[in-house]
Design a protein around this motif. Structure first.
Motif, PDB file in Angstrom:
ATOM      1  N   MET A   1      52.591  47.443  94.510  1.00 30.82           N
ATOM      2  CA  MET A   1      51.596  46.681  93.806  1.00 30.82           C
ATOM      3  C   MET A   1      52.310  45.642  92.949  1.00 30.82           C
ATOM      4  O   MET A   1      53.289  45.930  92.299  1.00 30.82           O
ATOM      5  N   SER A   2      51.833  44.439  92.935  1.00 33.32           N
ATOM      6  CA  SER A   2      52.459  43.391  92.146  1.00 33.32           C
ATOM      7  C   SER A   2      51.507  42.920  91.062  1.00 33.32           C
ATOM      8  O   SER A   2      50.322  43.244  91.066  1.00 33.32           O
ATOM      9  N   ILE A   3      52.032  42.143  90.142  1.00 35.23           N
ATOM     10  CA  ILE A   3      51.193  41.600  89.074  1.00 35.23           C
ATOM     11  C   ILE A   3      50.065  40.770  89.668  1.00 35.23           C
ATOM     12  O   ILE A   3      48.955  40.761  89.168  1.00 35.23           O
ATOM     13  N   ASN A   4      50.320  40.100  90.778  1.00 28.41           N
ATOM     14  CA  ASN A   4      49.282  39.278  91.398  1.00 28.41           C
ATOM     15  C   ASN A   4      48.098  40.107  91.881  1.00 28.41           C
ATOM     16  O   ASN A   4      47.006  39.592  92.034  1.00 28.41           O
ATOM     17  N   SER A   5      48.301  41.396  92.131  1.00 29.99           N
ATOM     18  CA  SER A   5      47.196  42.229  92.597  1.00 29.99           C
ATOM     19  C   SER A   5      46.379  42.785  91.440  1.00 29.99           C
ATOM     20  O   SER A   5      45.395  43.465  91.643  1.00 29.99           O
ATOM     21  N   TYR A   6      46.779  42.466  90.206  1.00 30.11           N
ATOM     22  CA  TYR A   6      46.081  43.001  89.035  1.00 30.11           C
ATOM     23  C   TYR A   6      44.600  42.662  89.064  1.00 30.11           C
ATOM     24  O   TYR A   6      43.761  43.515  88.840  1.00 30.11           O
ATOM     25  N   SER A   7      44.259  41.405  89.347  1.00 31.66           N
ATOM     26  CA  SER A   7      42.857  41.011  89.290  1.00 31.66           C
ATOM     27  C   SER A   7      42.029  41.795  90.300  1.00 31.66           C
ATOM     28  O   SER A   7      40.892  42.141  90.034  1.00 31.66           O
ATOM     29  N   THR A   8      42.600  42.101  91.439  1.00 30.56           N
ATOM     30  CA  THR A   8      41.887  42.907  92.421  1.00 30.56           C
ATOM     31  C   THR A   8      41.662  44.311  91.881  1.00 30.56           C
ATOM     32  O   THR A   8      40.571  44.855  91.970  1.00 30.56           O
ATOM     33  N   ASP A   9      42.699  44.905  91.287  1.00 29.83           N
ATOM     34  CA  ASP A   9      42.579  46.262  90.763  1.00 29.83           C
ATOM     35  C   ASP A   9      41.559  46.337  89.633  1.00 29.83           C
ATOM     36  O   ASP A   9      40.730  47.229  89.604  1.00 29.83           O
ATOM     37  N   ILE A  10      41.622  45.418  88.677  1.00 25.78           N
ATOM     38  CA  ILE A  10      40.693  45.472  87.552  1.00 25.78           C
ATOM     39  C   ILE A  10      39.273  45.203  88.026  1.00 25.78           C
ATOM     40  O   ILE A  10      38.325  45.765  87.505  1.00 25.78           O
ATOM     41  N   SER A  11      39.110  44.392  89.036  1.00 24.90           N
ATOM     42  CA  SER A  11      37.779  44.131  89.572  1.00 24.90           C
ATOM     43  C   SER A  11      37.158  45.397  90.150  1.00 24.90           C
ATOM     44  O   SER A  11      35.952  45.601  90.046  1.00 24.90           O
ATOM     45  N   ARG A  12      37.990  46.249  90.749  1.00 23.30           N
ATOM     46  CA  ARG A  12      37.460  47.512  91.278  1.00 23.30           C
ATOM     47  C   ARG A  12      36.969  48.409  90.154  1.00 23.30           C
ATOM     48  O   ARG A  12      36.023  49.160  90.318  1.00 23.30           O
ATOM     49  N   VAL A  13      37.616  48.339  89.001  1.00 23.02           N
ATOM     50  CA  VAL A  13      37.235  49.196  87.875  1.00 23.02           C
ATOM     51  C   VAL A  13      36.032  48.624  87.139  1.00 23.02           C
ATOM     52  O   VAL A  13      35.087  49.335  86.824  1.00 23.02           O
ATOM     53  N   THR A  14      36.059  47.322  86.842  1.00 25.58           N
ATOM     54  CA  THR A  14      35.023  46.713  86.007  1.00 25.58           C
ATOM     55  C   THR A  14      33.885  46.094  86.801  1.00 25.58           C
ATOM     56  O   THR A  14      32.814  45.858  86.257  1.00 25.58           O
ATOM     57  N   GLY A  15      34.139  45.789  88.067  1.00 23.39           N
ATOM     58  CA  GLY A  15      33.146  45.066  88.851  1.00 23.39           C
ATOM     59  C   GLY A  15      33.160  43.575  88.567  1.00 23.39           C
ATOM     60  O   GLY A  15      32.342  42.831  89.089  1.00 23.39           O
ATOM     61  N   MET A  16      34.094  43.131  87.717  1.00 23.23           N
ATOM     62  CA  MET A  16      34.199  41.720  87.343  1.00 23.23           C
ATOM     63  C   MET A  16      35.663  41.302  87.327  1.00 23.23           C
ATOM     64  O   MET A  16      36.534  42.123  87.075  1.00 23.23           O
ATOM     65  N   PRO A  17      35.934  40.020  87.553  1.00 28.31           N
ATOM     66  CA  PRO A  17      37.321  39.547  87.474  1.00 28.31           C
ATOM     67  C   PRO A  17      37.761  39.415  86.017  1.00 28.31           C
ATOM     68  O   PRO A  17      36.922  39.360  85.116  1.00 28.31           O
ATOM     69  N   PRO A  18      39.081  39.342  85.776  1.00 26.26           N
ATOM     70  CA  PRO A  18      39.553  39.081  84.417  1.00 26.26           C
ATOM     71  C   PRO A  18      38.989  37.758  83.904  1.00 26.26           C
ATOM     72  O   PRO A  18      38.612  36.885  84.687  1.00 26.26           O
ATOM     73  N   GLY A  19      38.966  37.620  82.590  1.00 29.56           N
ATOM     74  CA  GLY A  19      38.440  36.410  81.972  1.00 29.56           C
ATOM     75  C   GLY A  19      39.410  35.244  82.025  1.00 29.56           C
ATOM     76  O   GLY A  19      40.493  35.341  82.607  1.00 29.56           O
ATOM     77  N   PRO A  20      39.054  34.140  81.369  1.00 27.84           N
ATOM     78  CA  PRO A  20      39.839  32.909  81.451  1.00 27.84           C
ATOM     79  C   PRO A  20      41.081  32.870  80.558  1.00 27.84           C
ATOM     80  O   PRO A  20      41.882  31.950  80.672  1.00 27.84           O
ATOM     81  N   PHE A  21      41.252  33.856  79.681  1.00 27.81           N
ATOM     82  CA  PHE A  21      42.350  33.808  78.717  1.00 27.81           C
ATOM     83  C   PHE A  21      43.538  34.652  79.150  1.00 27.81           C
ATOM     84  O   PHE A  21      43.379  35.708  79.761  1.00 27.81           O
ATOM     85  N   GLN A  22      44.731  34.170  78.804  1.00 29.78           N
ATOM     86  CA  GLN A  22      45.926  34.993  78.892  1.00 29.78           C
ATOM     87  C   GLN A  22      45.793  36.071  77.816  1.00 29.78           C
ATOM     88  O   GLN A  22      45.005  35.928  76.878  1.00 29.78           O
TER      89      GLN A  22
END
Length: 160
Positions: free
Chosen positions: A1-22
């Motif tokens: 798993m790489s940092i680039n896959s983070y948004s996919t993983d968090i989307s599975r948990v929250t049902g939403m993508p990460p927000g616009p902020f670092q």
């Protein structure tokens, strides 16, 4: 798993993508000398855009990277950090658990409005970084999130 896959993983948990902020993260300890008690606290917050290319926080940083003698051994004890499979090591979490936050990043200055504050309680048997996927997710959407250990009921508590 790489940092680039983070948004996919968090989307599975929250049902939403990460927000616009670092996301930035810092650790503070609040001491009450009258009761001889310290409270280890993690703060996640929207960070400046320049942190986009900075190294991400490692899971071991939530455990002081072993600076306190025995801290890594204690965290790797039987079900010590909870919520993960038995036998997982901190080194394994560092290499396989991508985080979104940058340690001590400069706070975002794009917004002139105050950031809303969330005080996050991990509940009995966990510790302040047990739910980093939620705390980072909230910070990526413009919240400041404060989470502290609950001395006496946390699986892992670090006090300097």
């Amino acid at each position: 798993m790489s940092i680039n896959s983070y948004s996919t993983d968090i989307s599975r948990v929250t049902g939403m993508p990460p927000g616009p902020f670092q996301v930035g993260v810092t650790t503070l300890q609040f001491d009450d000398p009258s009761r001889k008690r310290g409270l280890q606290t993690e703060i996640w917050y929207p960070a400046g855009d320049e942190s986009k290319n900075s190294p991400r926080n490692l899971y071991s940083e939530y455990l002081g990277r072993g600076v306190i003698p025995g801290s890594i051994d204690a965290a790797e004890g039987s079900n010590a950090i909870g919520g993960y499979r038995d036998g997982i090591t901190i080194a394994e979490l560092d290499s396989n658990w991508p985080t979104q936050s940058v340690r001590d990043a400069r706070p975002c200055d794009k917004c002139t409005q105050p950031w809303p504050l969330v005080i996050f309680s991990h509940g009995a048997g966990a510790f302040r970084a047990s739910y980093i996927y939620w705390t980072e997710f909230l910070a990526s959407h413009g919240f400041v999130v404060v989470a502290c250990d609950h001395p006496g009921s946390a699986r892992y508590t670090q006090v300097d």
